[in-house]
Design a protein around this motif. Sequence first.
Motif, PDB file in Angstrom:
ATOM      1  N   VAL A 280       0.827  -1.205   0.000  1.00  0.00           N
ATOM      2  CA  VAL A 280       0.000   0.000   0.000  1.00  0.00           C
ATOM      3  C   VAL A 280       0.866   1.261   0.000  1.00  0.00           C
ATOM      4  O   VAL A 280       0.641   2.188  -0.790  1.00  0.00           O
ATOM      5  N   PHE A 281       1.871   1.298   0.872  1.00  0.00           N
ATOM      6  CA  PHE A 281       2.723   2.482   1.014  1.00  0.00           C
ATOM      7  C   PHE A 281       3.436   2.829  -0.276  1.00  0.00           C
ATOM      8  O   PHE A 281       3.565   4.009  -0.634  1.00  0.00           O
ATOM      9  N   SER A 282       3.917   1.793  -0.992  1.00  0.00           N
ATOM     10  CA  SER A 282       4.721   2.039  -2.190  1.00  0.00           C
ATOM     11  C   SER A 282       3.898   2.561  -3.355  1.00  0.00           C
ATOM     12  O   SER A 282       4.463   2.899  -4.400  1.00  0.00           O
ATOM     13  N   PHE A 283       2.587   2.653  -3.191  1.00  0.00           N
ATOM     14  CA  PHE A 283       1.758   3.263  -4.239  1.00  0.00           C
ATOM     15  C   PHE A 283       1.102   4.555  -3.788  1.00  0.00           C
ATOM     16  O   PHE A 283       1.211   5.586  -4.462  1.00  0.00           O
TER      17      PHE A 283
ATOM     18  N   TYR B  61      -1.813   1.276 -12.001  1.00  0.00           N
ATOM     19  CA  TYR B  61      -1.543   0.852 -10.625  1.00  0.00           C
ATOM     20  C   TYR B  61      -2.739   0.904  -9.685  1.00  0.00           C
ATOM     21  O   TYR B  61      -2.803   0.129  -8.728  1.00  0.00           O
ATOM     22  N   LEU B  62      -3.675   1.789  -9.931  1.00  0.00           N
ATOM     23  CA  LEU B  62      -4.789   1.953  -8.991  1.00  0.00           C
ATOM     24  C   LEU B  62      -5.667   0.707  -8.872  1.00  0.00           C
ATOM     25  O   LEU B  62      -6.020   0.311  -7.748  1.00  0.00           O
ATOM     26  N   PRO B  63      -6.052   0.040  -9.976  1.00  0.00           N
ATOM     27  CA  PRO B  63      -6.953  -1.125  -9.837  1.00  0.00           C
ATOM     28  C   PRO B  63      -6.412  -2.209  -8.925  1.00  0.00           C
ATOM     29  O   PRO B  63      -7.146  -2.724  -8.069  1.00  0.00           O
ATOM     30  N   SER B  64      -5.146  -2.587  -9.065  1.00  0.00           N
ATOM     31  CA  SER B  64      -4.593  -3.673  -8.239  1.00  0.00           C
ATOM     32  C   SER B  64      -4.577  -3.304  -6.768  1.00  0.00           C
ATOM     33  O   SER B  64      -4.816  -4.158  -5.898  1.00  0.00           O
ATOM     34  N   ASN B  65      -4.315  -2.047  -6.453  1.00  0.00           N
ATOM     35  CA  ASN B  65      -4.285  -1.619  -5.051  1.00  0.00           C
ATOM     36  C   ASN B  65      -5.676  -1.606  -4.433  1.00  0.00           C
ATOM     37  O   ASN B  65      -5.862  -2.017  -3.288  1.00  0.00           O
ATOM     38  N   ILE B  66      -6.669  -1.153  -5.177  1.00  0.00           N
ATOM     39  CA  ILE B  66      -8.033  -1.149  -4.667  1.00  0.00           C
ATOM     40  C   ILE B  66      -8.544  -2.584  -4.498  1.00  0.00           C
ATOM     41  O   ILE B  66      -9.144  -2.931  -3.475  1.00  0.00           O
ATOM     42  N   ILE B  67      -8.296  -3.416  -5.500  1.00  0.00           N
ATOM     43  CA  ILE B  67      -8.768  -4.807  -5.439  1.00  0.00           C
ATOM     44  C   ILE B  67      -8.118  -5.559  -4.283  1.00  0.00           C
ATOM     45  O   ILE B  67      -8.775  -6.336  -3.584  1.00  0.00           O
ATOM     46  N   LYS B  68      -6.834  -5.345  -4.064  1.00  0.00           N
ATOM     47  CA  LYS B  68      -6.165  -6.055  -2.979  1.00  0.00           C
ATOM     48  C   LYS B  68      -6.708  -5.622  -1.620  1.00  0.00           C
ATOM     49  O   LYS B  68      -6.876  -6.447  -0.717  1.00  0.00           O
TER      50      LYS B  68
END
Length: 328
Positions: A191-194, A241-248
């Motif tokens: 999370v932090f790295s994005f 990058y946003l979709p993978s972070n939200i989905i996770k």
Amino acid sequence: MLCHFNEQLLVQLLPPVLITEIILGVLANGLALWIFCFHLKPWTSSTVFLFNMTLADFLLIVALPFRASYYLSGMKWTFGHTFCNINLFMLAMNRSGSIMFLMSVAVDRYVRVVHPHHPVNSLSICKAVCCVAGLWALTISMTAHLLVIPRKDNVTESHNHCESFTVEGELIKGEPKFKGFGLTWHRSVFVFSFWLPLAVILYCTFHVIDHLRRRQLGQHAKIKKALRFISVVVAVFIVCYLPSNIIKILTWIESERPQSEGCANLEDLNTAFYIAITLTYLNSTLDPVFYYLSSPAFQKIFKRAIILQARKPEIGLYYIANGLDQVH
């Protein structure tokens, strides 16, 4: 929570996507590195940041063939547990590194345009290298835990999997030391790295655009073109990058529910996440394309180096790192 998913869609969909990204990424980033190393003189501090972002993109792409092989084999890892950890580390480190260096390029551009007289603008090559070394050290320290994830040699169907996340809510089932701190650290880094770089990149981009518009420089044709490309780069970064972070994040929330309620939703989220994480690799293939399209200097050197086979390097490529540096 322990769920069993049908992975057939991933096995069919991801290999051709990954293979396409590998081909485009190696060609684009390899060419960009070649131009940086052999046709770029003189270097500036901005060039140092841009070169390292390209290097991180290239190293990430180099690690992808093993993921493509993994999916082509039906999500069965055949290269051993140690190399599985190394591969996961390379992917995570260079994905985070690429984001960190993109953030540094955005900060560099912001300072040069909005604060043209700031001492940072006279940063020496040596100091820029020290900054880059610090960013690499930070990225490695955030992802080094992937090198020591224990993997059990049992005869279950899952022992051939090579994943840094599992939806049952633990890195390795039955390994207490990775259940608590290890999982928390892994999630925090993801999370932090994005989100932090995203906030910095958006802040810098909005202030650069606002600064130029307030000074009525945004009406100049070249400046308008530069502003459009800045916006496109940020938009592509968010889309990738946003979709993978939200989905996770949604997956973590769903995994806390009882198994009888959560498994059905988790299968959809799990599939969506692996598709979305593959989308993040696309950003690494597109970065060199933006260098070419947004910089006449880069286009000139490309044509001389590739088409005209010029012997002498073109002076002035450093403007691709500065972008709008000359607009004060």
